[in-house]
Design a protein around this motif. Structure first.
Motif, PDB file in Angstrom:
ATOM      1  N   ARG A  73       0.892  -1.426  -0.098  1.00  0.00           N
ATOM      2  CA  ARG A  73       0.120  -0.248  -0.034  1.00  0.00           C
ATOM      3  C   ARG A  73       1.118   0.964  -0.178  1.00  0.00           C
ATOM      4  N   GLN A  74       1.897   1.384   1.329  1.00  0.00           N
ATOM      5  CA  GLN A  74       2.497   2.186   1.405  1.00  0.00           C
ATOM      6  C   GLN A  74       3.138   2.451  -0.090  1.00  0.00           C
ATOM      7  N   ALA A  75       3.912   1.266  -0.512  1.00  0.00           N
ATOM      8  CA  ALA A  75       5.461   1.490  -1.618  1.00  0.00           C
ATOM      9  C   ALA A  75       5.001   1.561  -2.923  1.00  0.00           C
ATOM     10  N   VAL A  76       3.362   1.038  -3.363  1.00  0.00           N
ATOM     11  CA  VAL A  76       3.451   0.938  -4.412  1.00  0.00           C
ATOM     12  C   VAL A  76       1.604   1.798  -4.801  1.00  0.00           C
ATOM     13  N   ALA A  77       0.602   0.931  -3.941  1.00  0.00           N
ATOM     14  CA  ALA A  77      -0.882   1.260  -4.284  1.00  0.00           C
ATOM     15  C   ALA A  77      -0.550   3.284  -3.735  1.00  0.00           C
ATOM     16  N   GLU A  78      -0.579   3.500  -2.681  1.00  0.00           N
ATOM     17  CA  GLU A  78      -0.106   5.335  -2.605  1.00  0.00           C
ATOM     18  C   GLU A  78       0.835   5.832  -3.437  1.00  0.00           C
ATOM     19  N   ARG A  79       1.572   5.393  -3.991  1.00  0.00           N
ATOM     20  CA  ARG A  79       2.265   6.051  -5.457  1.00  0.00           C
ATOM     21  C   ARG A  79       2.043   6.276  -6.743  1.00  0.00           C
ATOM     22  N   SER A  80       2.478   7.226  -7.147  1.00  0.00           N
ATOM     23  CA  SER A  80       2.680   7.063  -8.587  1.00  0.00           C
ATOM     24  C   SER A  80       3.482   6.956  -9.382  1.00  0.00           C
ATOM     25  N   THR A  81       3.603   6.507 -10.649  1.00  0.00           N
ATOM     26  CA  THR A  81       3.742   5.488 -11.747  1.00  0.00           C
ATOM     27  C   THR A  81       5.549   6.219 -11.250  1.00  0.00           C
ATOM     28  N   ALA A  82       5.512   7.414 -11.758  1.00  0.00           N
ATOM     29  CA  ALA A  82       6.832   8.446 -11.490  1.00  0.00           C
ATOM     30  C   ALA A  82       7.397   8.251 -10.112  1.00  0.00           C
ATOM     31  N   ASP A  83       6.682   8.244  -9.003  1.00  0.00           N
ATOM     32  CA  ASP A  83       7.492   7.802  -8.184  1.00  0.00           C
ATOM     33  C   ASP A  83       8.389   6.427  -7.368  1.00  0.00           C
ATOM     34  N   TYR A 142      22.363  -6.693  -7.439  1.00  0.00           N
ATOM     35  CA  TYR A 142      21.091  -7.015  -8.252  1.00  0.00           C
ATOM     36  C   TYR A 142      20.185  -5.023  -8.498  1.00  0.00           C
ATOM     37  N   PHE A 143      20.023  -5.290 -10.594  1.00  0.00           N
ATOM     38  CA  PHE A 143      19.688  -3.718 -10.730  1.00  0.00           C
ATOM     39  C   PHE A 143      18.059  -4.269 -10.764  1.00  0.00           C
ATOM     40  N   ALA A 144      17.104  -3.569 -10.407  1.00  0.00           N
ATOM     41  CA  ALA A 144      15.274  -4.525 -10.826  1.00  0.00           C
ATOM     42  C   ALA A 144      15.079  -3.253 -12.030  1.00  0.00           C
ATOM     43  N   SER A 145      16.131  -3.637 -13.216  1.00  0.00           N
ATOM     44  CA  SER A 145      14.795  -2.624 -14.448  1.00  0.00           C
ATOM     45  C   SER A 145      13.745  -3.778 -15.013  1.00  0.00           C
ATOM     46  N   TYR A 146      13.292  -4.944 -14.710  1.00  0.00           N
ATOM     47  CA  TYR A 146      12.616  -5.601 -15.012  1.00  0.00           C
ATOM     48  C   TYR A 146      11.287  -5.364 -14.050  1.00  0.00           C
ATOM     49  N   GLU A 147      11.404  -4.888 -12.622  1.00  0.00           N
ATOM     50  CA  GLU A 147      10.599  -4.494 -12.311  1.00  0.00           C
ATOM     51  C   GLU A 147       9.993  -3.122 -11.917  1.00  0.00           C
ATOM     52  N   ILE A 148      11.225  -2.113 -12.360  1.00  0.00           N
ATOM     53  CA  ILE A 148      11.282  -0.724 -13.151  1.00  0.00           C
ATOM     54  C   ILE A 148       9.885  -0.809 -13.914  1.00  0.00           C
ATOM     55  N   ILE A 149       9.784  -1.576 -14.832  1.00  0.00           N
ATOM     56  CA  ILE A 149       9.260  -1.749 -16.346  1.00  0.00           C
ATOM     57  C   ILE A 149       7.851  -2.217 -16.386  1.00  0.00           C
ATOM     58  N   THR A 150       7.901  -3.560 -15.833  1.00  0.00           N
ATOM     59  CA  THR A 150       6.350  -3.897 -15.749  1.00  0.00           C
ATOM     60  C   THR A 150       6.132  -4.415 -14.856  1.00  0.00           C
ATOM     61  N   ASN A 151       6.251  -3.612 -13.589  1.00  0.00           N
ATOM     62  CA  ASN A 151       5.104  -3.139 -12.087  1.00  0.00           C
ATOM     63  C   ASN A 151       3.978  -3.045 -12.397  1.00  0.00           C
ATOM     64  N   ALA A 152       2.541  -3.611 -11.973  1.00  0.00           N
ATOM     65  CA  ALA A 152       1.658  -3.717 -12.845  1.00  0.00           C
ATOM     66  C   ALA A 152       0.972  -2.048 -12.277  1.00  0.00           C
ATOM     67  N   LYS A 153       1.670  -1.086 -11.256  1.00  0.00           N
ATOM     68  CA  LYS A 153       1.369  -0.099 -11.594  1.00  0.00           C
ATOM     69  C   LYS A 153       1.345   0.643 -12.913  1.00  0.00           C
ATOM     70  N   ASN A 154       1.993   1.076 -13.243  1.00  0.00           N
ATOM     71  CA  ASN A 154       2.452   0.976 -14.844  1.00  0.00           C
ATOM     72  C   ASN A 154       1.366   1.008 -15.572  1.00  0.00           C
ATOM     73  N   ALA A 155       0.795   0.086 -15.800  1.00  0.00           N
ATOM     74  CA  ALA A 155       0.749  -0.599 -16.480  1.00  0.00           C
ATOM     75  C   ALA A 155       0.240  -0.502 -18.048  1.00  0.00           C
ATOM     76  N   GLY A 156       1.742  -1.352 -18.033  1.00  0.00           N
ATOM     77  CA  GLY A 156       2.111  -1.138 -19.469  1.00  0.00           C
ATOM     78  C   GLY A 156       2.360  -0.086 -20.371  1.00  0.00           C
TER      79      GLY A 156
END
Length: 361
Positions: free
Chosen positions: A15-25, A276-290
């Motif tokens: 909730r705090q780390a993803v849901a309540e943040r904007s994609t840019a954040d 580990y650098f999380a490029s995969y998570e940065i680009i594909t996370n659910a919040k981004n919605a593509g």
């Protein structure tokens, strides 16, 4: 006894780390254990997406380490055409952990492929392990073998003397020689050099055990040759262009990326010098919605690349203050340049062109 979750930071909660943040954040990183500066030698290898990292390092003035430079007489266009500067050495795209392992073994004299060169009907010689390096081939086997010798010497120098090695894991699906298990970057004859022969080449999709084992062996070899080496692993967010598995390409992509992400995690847990650098998570996370994918749902947009690179420099450089400020939405000290569409060389592009041509005929 109080619940142990009550003492965890906000980054541990969706909730705090993803849901309540904007994609840019969104920032899937905590503080990195590794920080490098502009004077350290930084090398890279990997799939197509890895080219973004090498370009970003050079554009930002870091010491991108190249041991196989282009001859002085080549123009920038010719350098790109012949694979110079794409990575630290002229190995082209390296997609699988087995491909990386065999490259290192060859550089140190531990493996010699039985089926590496192919001669076309005009007598031009092609290196099947680097099919895009010489678009029109070598004039003779003597020239091809001399260039290969220089290349492997450059790879060995790179491993022995670089400070940081960044590797982007791309695929588990591979094509291998039935003679000795040599793995190729692409299927011979499919949009690249060679003629496909099912008596000589076989499809193989690496398992978790194989992917992890080959990567560990590669890390052991590199670390033995260079005990001070630090390694950064990342997983390409780019989906598979095609699959040989008898299932939907979306399922095949999920399998492949899951295996690669697990392999990277295992290496971070096993080795103190692996990060580990999380490029995969940065680009594909659910919040981004593509949002960071183009209309083909596969190509990463310039905005996505820019975001990934901002976070990379924020977390892995000694002076990441400005990048951290941009990541948090704080105005930077100077305006960032608008993103420019980069020229990325991918073997699957040639594959698609060849496939379209064959279907048209």
């Amino acid at each position: 006894m109080s619940c142990p979750y009550t003492t965890l930071p906000a980054s541990s909660f969706w909730r705090q780390a993803v849901a309540e943040r904007s994609t840019a954040d969104l920032d899937p990183h905590l503080s990195a254990r590794l920080r490098f500066g502009p004077d350290q030698r930084i090398a890279s290898a990997g799939s197509c997406f890895a080219q973004h990292i090498s370009r970003a390092l050079q554009e930002r003035g870091y010491n991108y380490y190249v041991t196989e430079p282009a001859p002085a007489h080549l123009t920038p266009e010719q350098e790109e055409r012949f694979g110079f500067g794409m990575f630290s050495a002229r190995y082209g795209n390296i997609y699988s952990t087995l491909q990386l392992l065999q490259l290192i073994q060859r550089a140190f004299g531990g493996f010699q492929p039985a089926d590496q060169f192919w001669t076309d009907r005009d007598g031009r010689v092609f290196d099947l392990l680097r099919p895009r390096i010489t678009p029109k081939g070598y004039v003779s086997m003597v020239e091809a073998e001399a260039d290969l010798k220089r290349h492997l010497r450059a790879v060995r120098q790179l491993i022995e003397t670089t400070d940081i090695f960044i590797f982007t894991l791309g695929l588990t699906e591979s094509w291998v020689s039935k003679l000795d298990g040599t793995v190729y970057p692409t299927c011979p004859g499919c949009g690249s050099a060679g003629d496909f022969d099912d008596a000589r080449y076989a499809f193989h999709n690496l398992s978790v055990t194989e992917t992890t084992g080959y990567l560990a062996e590669a890390i052991n070899l590199m670390s033995a040759a260079n005990p001070q080496l630090q390694i950064i692993l990342t997983v390409s967010p780019v989906p598979l262009a095609a699959t040989m598995e008898p299932r939907h390409v979306m399922q095949a992509t999920t399998y492949s990326k899951s295996v690669l992400r697990v392999a990277a995690e295992e290496m971070v847990r096993r080795y103190d010098n692996v990060h580990y650098f999380a490029s995969y998570e940065i680009i594909t996370n659910a919040k981004n919605a593509g949002a960071y994918f183009a209309d083909d749902a596969r190509s990463v947009t310039t905005e996505g690349v820019a975001r990934a690179m901002t976070l990379f420099f924020a977390h892995f450089t000694a002076d990441g203050t400005e990048a951290v400020a941009q990541s948090a939405g704080v105005p930077a000290k100077r305006p960032a340049a608008p993103p420019v569409e980069p020229r990325i060389v991918c073997d699957e592009d040639e594959f698609y062109r060849a496939l379209a041509a064959s279907r048209a005929n």
